[in-house]
Design an enzyme around this catalytic site. Structure first.
Site, PDB file in Angstrom:
ATOM      1  N   SER A   1     -23.483  27.571 -50.034  1.00 18.27           N
ATOM      2  CA  SER A   1     -22.043  27.745 -50.194  1.00 18.27           C
ATOM      3  C   SER A   1     -21.574  28.997 -49.465  1.00 18.27           C
ATOM      4  O   SER A   1     -22.231  30.041 -49.557  1.00 18.27           O
ATOM      5  CB  SER A   1     -21.711  27.875 -51.678  1.00 18.27           C
ATOM      6  OG  SER A   1     -20.328  28.046 -51.862  1.00 18.27           O
TER       7      SER A   1
ATOM      8  N   CYS B   1     -14.467   0.146 -64.715  1.00 14.55           N
ATOM      9  CA  CYS B   1     -14.109   1.546 -64.971  1.00 14.55           C
ATOM     10  C   CYS B   1     -13.286   2.118 -63.823  1.00 14.55           C
ATOM     11  O   CYS B   1     -12.304   2.822 -64.034  1.00 14.55           O
ATOM     12  CB  CYS B   1     -15.362   2.383 -65.157  1.00 14.55           C
ATOM     13  SG  CYS B   1     -16.393   1.896 -66.553  1.00 14.55           S
TER      14      CYS B   1
ATOM     15  N   CYS C   1     -21.442  -3.353 -64.588  1.00 15.96           N
ATOM     16  CA  CYS C   1     -21.228  -3.925 -63.252  1.00 15.96           C
ATOM     17  C   CYS C   1     -22.498  -3.999 -62.400  1.00 15.96           C
ATOM     18  O   CYS C   1     -22.503  -4.662 -61.368  1.00 15.96           O
ATOM     19  CB  CYS C   1     -20.149  -3.151 -62.511  1.00 15.96           C
ATOM     20  SG  CYS C   1     -20.538  -1.406 -62.245  1.00 15.96           S
TER      21      CYS C   1
ATOM     22  N   HIS D   1     -13.442  26.272 -50.163  1.00 17.59           N
ATOM     23  CA  HIS D   1     -13.248  27.673 -50.533  1.00 17.59           C
ATOM     24  C   HIS D   1     -12.277  28.355 -49.579  1.00 17.59           C
ATOM     25  O   HIS D   1     -12.279  28.091 -48.367  1.00 17.59           O
ATOM     26  CB  HIS D   1     -14.592  28.399 -50.518  1.00 17.59           C
ATOM     27  CG  HIS D   1     -15.544  27.913 -51.572  1.00 17.59           C
ATOM     28  ND1 HIS D   1     -15.418  28.251 -52.906  1.00 17.59           N
ATOM     29  CD2 HIS D   1     -16.635  27.102 -51.490  1.00 17.59           C
ATOM     30  CE1 HIS D   1     -16.383  27.679 -53.596  1.00 17.59           C
ATOM     31  NE2 HIS D   1     -17.138  26.967 -52.768  1.00 17.59           N
TER      32      HIS D   1
ATOM     33  N   ILE E   1     -23.472  19.014 -42.524  1.00 16.45           N
ATOM     34  CA  ILE E   1     -23.605  19.868 -41.343  1.00 16.45           C
ATOM     35  C   ILE E   1     -24.067  19.028 -40.143  1.00 16.45           C
ATOM     36  O   ILE E   1     -23.444  19.053 -39.076  1.00 16.45           O
ATOM     37  CB  ILE E   1     -24.590  21.023 -41.604  1.00 16.45           C
ATOM     38  CG1 ILE E   1     -24.090  21.906 -42.764  1.00 16.45           C
ATOM     39  CG2 ILE E   1     -24.781  21.857 -40.337  1.00 16.45           C
ATOM     40  CD1 ILE E   1     -22.772  22.592 -42.505  1.00 16.45           C
TER      41      ILE E   1
END
Length: 482
Positions: free
Chosen positions: A338, A402, A440, A49, A12
């Site tokens: 949310s 990875c 790593c 969303h 934000i």
């Protein structure tokens, strides 16, 4: 004197900084942590969303729908990966069908044009691995997924390119309102005694936004910290899009979702807590999300579980986002739970317009509108990889096996501002694969030591006292010549 000080460098605060940095003003962003995306944004589901959850007429609903529509342009401008993969809300009973009918109606009332209920034959074509027994689902094709911390980093980088100043480890402890003969302004004090002056303040302090607001006498709302716990799995994902269950009073419920990087997660749990710094993971929380996720998918591959974590959502007492001018020249962007990530660009545009119109700020004659992410060696074509290695041999040195992250990418992350191992992780994905840095980490520490010109013992995982090496690896008193 700054024209505006933004408190909080999450998605934000940095979205607002991006908008305001295009204007001819002096702008500061104050962040208590050592980097961006270290609070709610860094432990976010990363869902864009569609906009059917929030009650019609609320700021949550408005900014969710408006913000969702803005992400295509934002991600193009900032070179941030995202996917418009749609989302499903599953119904296993007639009672749950009735609930998704309500969500569909609400979505239409909120302004969604693409939302419908689909039957099981269509559902299983979209998601073949979910449990049998689903009889209907709410389908919203405009939903999507995004990497929230990469977005946060991108917003910071472009706002800095346009002149915004970031003051990290500036934990706001007090704010004084100063009335001089000529003007009113604020003095903002950190817990370390540092001070800045600003004519206006925008409060984007997440779970601490109520505390910040109270420093200037605004006690109109409070914030409850709601902890959400997650389990994250290695690739491949068994689902192609976020798969929700019908929401509860505590939120959107536990979902199974891919990430934009190809792995997947289940979560979050939802527990209101008193300690706003408590991001612990609990056995009860893990059991709860496993039990809830089993309703969507029984055979989740727990042998590919690679990490667990939790994040805190800022739940406002007023049941809606708190946005606007609280007292003269002090603005709130608070209670952004949310769908705050989705609503972030719309919230930023709204506040920026309000503030710039009030003060008559003018846009700069020129400003940066595009940003490029760090080159991802793994996704480059073979020919591109050859060219990259010709230009910089460090691309031939794979550090994180990875995720196939090279020394050149890690060095670039450090050049762009990463000062901790987690800062490198958020910018490159190094240490985010199956081994979680077991192999790593020493090499990353060596690169950071070289690039930052500091001792390996001085490098932290995420700032503060999170040192990784305490002393000589062979112990105090080890004779290196022996």
């Amino acid at each position: 004197m700054y024209d505006i000080a933004i408190i909080g460098a999450g998605v934000i605060g940095c979205s607002i900084a991006k908008e305001l940095a295009e204007y001819d003003i002096k702008l500061a962003v104050l962040e208590q942590n050592i980097d961006v995306a270290m609070a709610a944004t860094g432990a976010n589901s990363g869902i864009l969303h569609a906009g059917h959850d929030c009650e019609t007429g609320t700021l949550m609903a408005r900014f969710n729908v408006e913000g969702n529509l803005m992400f295509d342009q934002i991600c193009q401008d900032l070179d941030v990966p995202y996917k418009r993969c749609g989302s499903l809300v599953l119904a296993f009973s007639q009672e749950e069908i009735n609930k998704i009918e309500i969500l569909k109606t609400r979505g239409i009332n909120n302004g969604l044009k693409e939302i419908k209920i689909i039957k099981k034959d269509k559902i299983y074509k979209l998601e073949s691995n979910i449990n049998q027994g689903v009889i209907a689902a709410l389908w919203t094709p405009t939903a999507g997924i995004i990497n929230p911390y990469e977005l946060n980093v991108a917003l910071m980088e472009i706002s800095k390119a346009n002149g915004a100043e970031y003051l990290f480890q500036f934990c706001v402890d007090d704010i004084k309102i100063i009335h001089s003969d000529k003007e009113q302004y604020f003095e903002v004090f950190s817990s370390k005694g540092d001070k800045i002056k600003a004519r206006s303040i925008i409060n984007c302090a997440g779970v601490y936004a109520d505390k910040i607001a109270s420093l200037v006498g605004d006690n109109s709302f409070s914030i409850t910290a709601r902890r959400g716990e997650y389990i994250i799995f290695d690739r491949p994902s068994p689902v192609n899009r976020p798969v929700f269950q019908v929401p509860t009073k505590m939120g959107k419920g536990v979902l199974v979702s891919p990430t934009v990087d190809g792995n997947f997660f289940i979560g979050p749990s939802a527990q209101d807590i008193e300690d706003k710094s408590d991001k612990s993971v609990t056995l009860e929380g893990m059991r709860a999300i496993k039990a809830a996720a089993a309703k969507t998918m029984k055979d989740l591959p727990y042998n590919r579980q690679i990490s667990i974590f939790s994040g805190l959502r800022a739940i406002p007492s007023v049941q809606d986002f708190v946005i606007g001018e609280a007292i003269p020249n002090f603005y709130n962007a608070a209670g952004i739970c949310s769908p705050g990530l989705t609503g972030a660009p719309a919230i930023a545009r709204y506040l920026c317009r309000e503030i710039c119109q009030k003060y008559g700020f003018k846009k700069k004659k020129s400003f940066v509108t595009k940003r490029q992410r760090i080159i991802n060696f793994k996704s480059a074509s073979n020919q591109q990889k050859v060219e990259l290695i010709k230009k910089d041999k460090r691309y031939s040195n794979v550090i994180c096996r990875c995720e196939v992250i090279t020394e050149a990418e890690i060095a670039e992350a450090i050049r762009r501002g990463a000062t901790t191992v987690d800062g490198v992780k958020r910018r490159t994905r190094a240490t985010m694969g199956r081994c979680q840095g077991s192999f790593c980490m020493p090499k990353i520490l060596e690169i950071m030591s070289k690039e930052l010109n500091i001792k390996m013992q001085d490098i932290t995982k995420f700032g503060g006292n999170s040192y990784i090496i305490s002393s000589d690896i062979r112990g105090e008193g080890y004779d290196k010549k022996s």
